[in-house]
Design an enzyme around this catalytic site. Structure first.
Site, PDB file in Angstrom:
ATOM      1  CE  LYS A  97      -3.966   1.989   2.517  1.00 53.87           C
ATOM      2  NZ  LYS A  97      -4.888   1.887   3.658  1.00 53.87           N
ATOM      3  CB  SER A 121      -8.289   3.856   2.679  1.00 58.35           C
ATOM      4  OG  SER A 121      -7.479   3.172   3.614  1.00 58.35           O
ATOM      5  CB  SER A 173      -8.851   1.284   5.686  1.00 55.67           C
ATOM      6  OG  SER A 173      -9.490   2.517   5.556  1.00 55.67           O
TER       7      SER A 173
END
Lengths: 492, 95
Positions: A78, A158, A182
């Site tokens: 990420k 997210s 998330s």
């Protein structure tokens, strides 16, 4: 051998050990898949040269019978994790072309254990969002589509790049972060598994900060076992993060397949929210039945302050964000827009660099911390947080080992479908996950079935502090009973 | 509680984010939607409840006050938009 990208992380590990495949072959297969899947926008930066060099080094170690627990296994990272010498942006324009001179603790542990980096994954800007639509790099398309429809769906957020990449078989597993859901919500939207560990289990050092008392790192992968393998490498004490806990990291994989006979699983009545779709309710019942069939005792429990978790979160998280994001001022890194004096430079830089959702949250956070409002908003929200945590403590004190809830109030929705007029519409996605962050507990999302229009649905298990092992044991029971989700055939 | 347009401008300034006049009414609507949403917290009686300060009960860790890192000025200014001799450059702040 089948397509190498179809292997789970555990299968790939075993194939490497048995010398049935090399890391260079597996890594090459993923790099090819990534190139073919650029339309999904899951990766914001591919690092093929680094990946192949790491794979070659892994193959050399494996040939000598050496290598760590993740030796040669390609992962996606990420873009919130600082990676030394590799652009890290948190998917915000304000970081521009920031290239860290350091490596986050969690990723450094993955490389220590032999993992291979494929590239950086898309996410909502500064992890603020539930659909990956706030990214400065644009939205991620889910590999899933509704039956008989070509409409683009969100992969959740997210960590939407992470969930989409795992579901589309563009990596064996991915790092993610979870501040209000998330990891778990995107996992549920894409038929993958994701765990948010207990606050303090993983170091936050080198991860771009959103709300420091809520942020935790964790993995998204295709199976419960893959999550257990990854978390063991990601977790552990770090002197550079004073909130990381100095406790031994268990062999989480050993918990996968362990009997849950005699365990007490709580069903919180307050999660039966108004307007909950019948198929979510049915899924939840089915999950409880599966756990009962495996020998667990199902008990109704009460978490009376559940409904206040989300509004309290929308005070605490923006407040911490407004403080954390004060560092983006155009002085030390990132973009700078000149002004006639330093204040104008700050104001223009931040107006140009932050997207709409980030600006909104920084402003709300500034307001609730400002003179005259601090007690009414921030202190009150922190008191409610105490009550939310107490609810869980009381349930666990009754001998409950874990709590079963739906992961999300619905299946994945369409790109552009939510939050256009009212930001709160998007926030409601996290209604079942946010309580866990507020109380600092571990939570896992496991795929448990399909919606009427052919999309994956997930269940969440919430554990006692630092008892991730029970989540892996009970999570695997659900995974086995539901049957492995058949991931979508590539249309991209 | 809700915010008026003057308050929106004041918050934007406190947050050091430039907003245009056209953006103010829209931002006002968004901020008020969020403030309306959190209004329901007033239903909860929090008298006698301690505000949370640490989600995991732990004693603050301390370390020796000694240099553990350094000598990396190049790395530290490496991403800055404007530097000179290892200093960050900003517009003049003192006359």
């Amino acid at each position: 051998m089948t397509d190498l990208t179809d292997l789970t992380l555990a299968e790939a590990r075993d194939a490497l050990k048995a010398k049935k495949a090399s890391s260079a072959e597996i890594t090459g297969a993923f790099l090819q898949a990534m190139e073919a899947a650029r339309g999904l926008n899951a990766y914001v930066l591919e690092t093929p040269e680094q990946a192949l060099a790491m794979a070659k080094a892994s193959d050399e170690r494996l040939a000598k019978g050496q290598g760590g627990p993740l030796e040669g296994l390609p992962l996606g990272i990420k873009d919130l994790y600082a990676t030394k010498g590799v652009r890290t942006t948190a998917c915000s324009n304000i970081l521009g072309n920031f290239v860290p001179g350091y490596e986050s603790t969690v990723t450094s542990q993955l490389w220590r254990d032999g993992a291979v980096m494929l590239g950086k994954l898309n996410n909502d800007e500064f992890a603020m969002g539930s659909s990956n639509e706030t990214s400065a790099f644009g939205p991620v398309k889910s590999p899933w589509r509704r039956e008989g429809s070509n409409a683009a769906l969100v992969p959740g957020g997210s960590s939407g790049g992470s969930s989409a990449a795992v579901a589309a078989r563009l990596c064996l597993g991915a790092t993610a972060t979870d501040t209000g859901g998330s990891i778990r919500q995107p996992a549920a939207f894409t038929g993958t598994v994701g765990i948010k560990p207990t606050y303090g289990r993983c170091s936050r050092w080198g991860i771009v900060a959103f709300a420091s008392s809520l942020d935790q790192a964790g993995p998204i992968a295709r199976t419960v076992r893959d999550n257990a393998i990854l978390l063991r490498s990601m977790a552990g004490h770090d002197p550079k993060d004073t909130t990381s806990v100095d406790m031994p990291v268990p062999d989480y994989e050993a918990a996968v397949g362990r009997s849950i006979k005699g365990m007490k699983i709580g069903i919180p009545k307050e999660y039966r929210v108004d307007g909950m779709p019948a198929e979510i309710e049915a899924l939840w019942h089915k999950g409880a039945e599966w756990l009962r069939a495996a020998g667990a005792e199902i008990v109704e429990v009460s978490l009376p302050h559940t409904k206040y978790a989300l509004p309290a979160y929308y005070i605490v998280a923006p407040a911490e964000a407004s403080s954390n994001l004060a560092r983006y001022d155009g002085v030390r890194y990132g973009v700078r827009v000149p002004g006639k004096d330093i204040v104008e430079m700050y104001e223009k830089t931040r107006a140009a660099g932050f997207g709409k959702e980030v600006r909104r949250r920084v402003m709300i956070g500034t307001y609730v911390l400002s003179a005259g409002y601090y007690d009414a908003y921030y202190v009150k929200a922190q008191k409610i947080r105490t009550l939310i945590k107490r609810d869980f403590e009381q349930v666990y004190a009754q001998g409950v080992h874990a709590i079963l809830t739906p992961a999300t109030p619905s299946a994945a929705f369409g790109v552009g479908e939510k939050g256009g007029a009212d930001p709160v519409e998007m926030y409601l996605n996290d209604v079942f996950t946010v309580t866990v962050n507020m109380a600092g507990l571990p939570g896992i999302a496991v795929p448990a079935g399909m919606s009427s229009d052919g999309l994956p649905l997930g269940l969440q298990l919430i554990g006692r502090p630092f008892d991730e092992e029970t989540l892996f044991s009970a999570g695997e029971v659900i995974e086995q009973a539901a049957g492995r989700t058949k991931l979508p055939d590539p249309w991209w | 509680m809700s915010v008026d347009q003057a308050t929106v401008r004041r918050i934007a300034h406190l947050a050091r984010i430039a907003v245009t006049e056209e953006e103010v009414p829209h931002l006002q609507g968004e901020l008020n939607a969020i403030l309306d949403f959190v209004e329901q917290l007033n239903e909860v009686d929090v008298s006698g409840v301690e505000p949370m300060t640490s989600v995991t009960p732990m004693v603050m860790k301390k370390r020796q006050d000694e240099v553990t890192d350094g000598g990396i000025a190049d790395v530290i200014v490496g991403n800055a938009p404007m530097t000179e001799d290892h200093y960050f450059m900003v517009p003049k702040v003192v006359e």
